[in-house]
Enzyme design. Sequence first.
Site, PDB file in Angstrom:
ATOM      1  CG  ASP A 180      -1.924   1.074   1.262  1.00  0.00           C
ATOM      2  OD1 ASP A 180      -1.643   2.163   0.700  1.00  0.00           O
ATOM      3  OD2 ASP A 180      -3.018   0.851   1.809  1.00  0.00           O
TER       4      ASP A 180
ATOM      5  CG  ASN B 217      -1.423   4.046 -12.902  1.00  0.00           C
ATOM      6  OD1 ASN B 217      -2.079   4.676 -13.731  1.00  0.00           O
ATOM      7  ND2 ASN B 217      -1.903   2.965 -12.293  1.00  0.00           N
TER       8      ASN B 217
ATOM      9  N   GLY C 235      -4.148   5.541  -8.016  1.00  0.00           N
ATOM     10  CA  GLY C 235      -4.974   6.694  -7.687  1.00  0.00           C
ATOM     11  C   GLY C 235      -6.378   6.243  -7.344  1.00  0.00           C
TER      12      GLY C 235
ATOM     13  CE1 TYR D 177      -8.516  11.130  -9.395  1.00  0.00           C
ATOM     14  CE2 TYR D 177      -9.323  12.731 -10.989  1.00  0.00           C
ATOM     15  CZ  TYR D 177      -8.650  11.543 -10.703  1.00  0.00           C
ATOM     16  OH  TYR D 177      -8.129  10.800 -11.733  1.00  0.00           O
TER      17      TYR D 177
END
Length: 439
Positions: free
Chosen positions: A253, A279, A281, A344
């Site tokens: 993680d 990458n 997300g 985000y």
Amino acid sequence: MADRYLNFTGTAPGRFLTRKLGLPQPSALRRWSAEHPYLEGELLHLTAGASPHGAELTEIFARTGLTSTPNPTHPTAVVLDATGISDTPGLAEVHAALHPVVRSVAENGRVVVLGAPVSPSDHHQAAAQQALEGFVRSLGKELGRGRTASLVRMGSAGAAESTLRFLLSPRSAYVSGQVIEVGEADPTTSIDWDRPLSGRTALVTGAARGIGEAVAEVLARDGAHVVVLDVPSAQQDLVRVADRLKGTALPLDITADDAGERMAAALADRGGLDILIHNAGITRDRKLANMAADRWNAVLDVNLTSVLRTTDALLKSGTLKRGGRVVATASIAGIAGNVGQTNYGASKAGIIGLVRALAPGALAEYGVTVNAVAPGFIETKMTAAVPLFIREAGRRMNSLGQGGLPVDVAETTAWLAGDASGGVNGSVIRVCGQSLLGS
Ligand code: NAD
């Protein structure tokens, strides 16, 4: 998720009906395949203003698999060398060169305009060269039929070869309306263009599925050994990806405090890391008024803070090697903003800040480049979860009238990860089919 509308418009009745109703008519994009690695067809090389790059460009074009022809009927690619334009009267030559041919560019074709770096001290040159940006972005919106337009600002043709090869290939199918700055870079020797990442070790986070899996696949295709990382709960998928690509699985993680140190330990056996792809997300959408702190914190932690923390650890431990490549994943939401995505959008804009600050300076002296890809609407599980009408809007609201595929982001990432792309540094490349959102 299948784009049924795109499939429908690919049929004769679908084309007829959508034309009659004035609906968008996206073209099926031609992407890279082992059988068809090149765009195939004819290339028309035009010049506006006096250019010193002619001979070198001709040599580069000969290596793209396209045939240079003086008067092609339907060119697959048109390259206009406008590097020599130094004042606004010179822009008439841009119109004179492209106006007669633009209609004839083949379906899925490319228009690439070459510009010079914008001068900080000559406002006439700056005005003329900056004009090319508005020109190309507008042309990209006009072209249609899967055709794209891009501007490459370059000092020398040699440093731009990998960028030109990318744009003049099926690998750039979903990249349009982009302005790519190519600076000087250490010359690269003996590149095997078929396997440009041969002998390199790449780490891809979030690689158990979606875009990350596609990135790992393309980097492996290009010769890299891939270490694929994802959360321990995705271990089964992760191992499947690693086995298929003859790579290494690293269940981890990235939000763990010691994630960077554990990445470094896993890479020690391989003698360090050449290519770092951030990458992984997540999204946790809600309007700000309805967003609890845990949603805000989770997104910022995975998408931004972990990227900073692990990058710092890999640099501090010396794991990322001289000449290394870092590619982080932003989003057009980080450029244009999006309803329900304050968390985000903030995290992805933060990625752009990180790239711009880290790229110049000490790292550049070691030949390390740091860039970002900013995907638009890409067909993955993440976007399959978006409500139907918003999903349809996301798909159509770009110049190519369709969503991209994970492989489109992967091809762009692989181009930035190549040794020969050392001149592209601190850039944010949108892989969005020229989305109508954002600048
Ligand atoms: P996805 O959800 O399909 O895959 C993301 C992967 O990241 C998953 O396998 C997930 O398990 C992994 N991940 C999440 N948290 C993690 C953590 N803490 N540690 C390790 N791995 C973790 O998403 P995707 O659509 O493939 O998106 C990939 C990237 O592209 C993301 O950064 C996303 O924000 C960005 N992006 C996607 C789109 C799109 O349209 N799909 C658009 C713009 C940007």
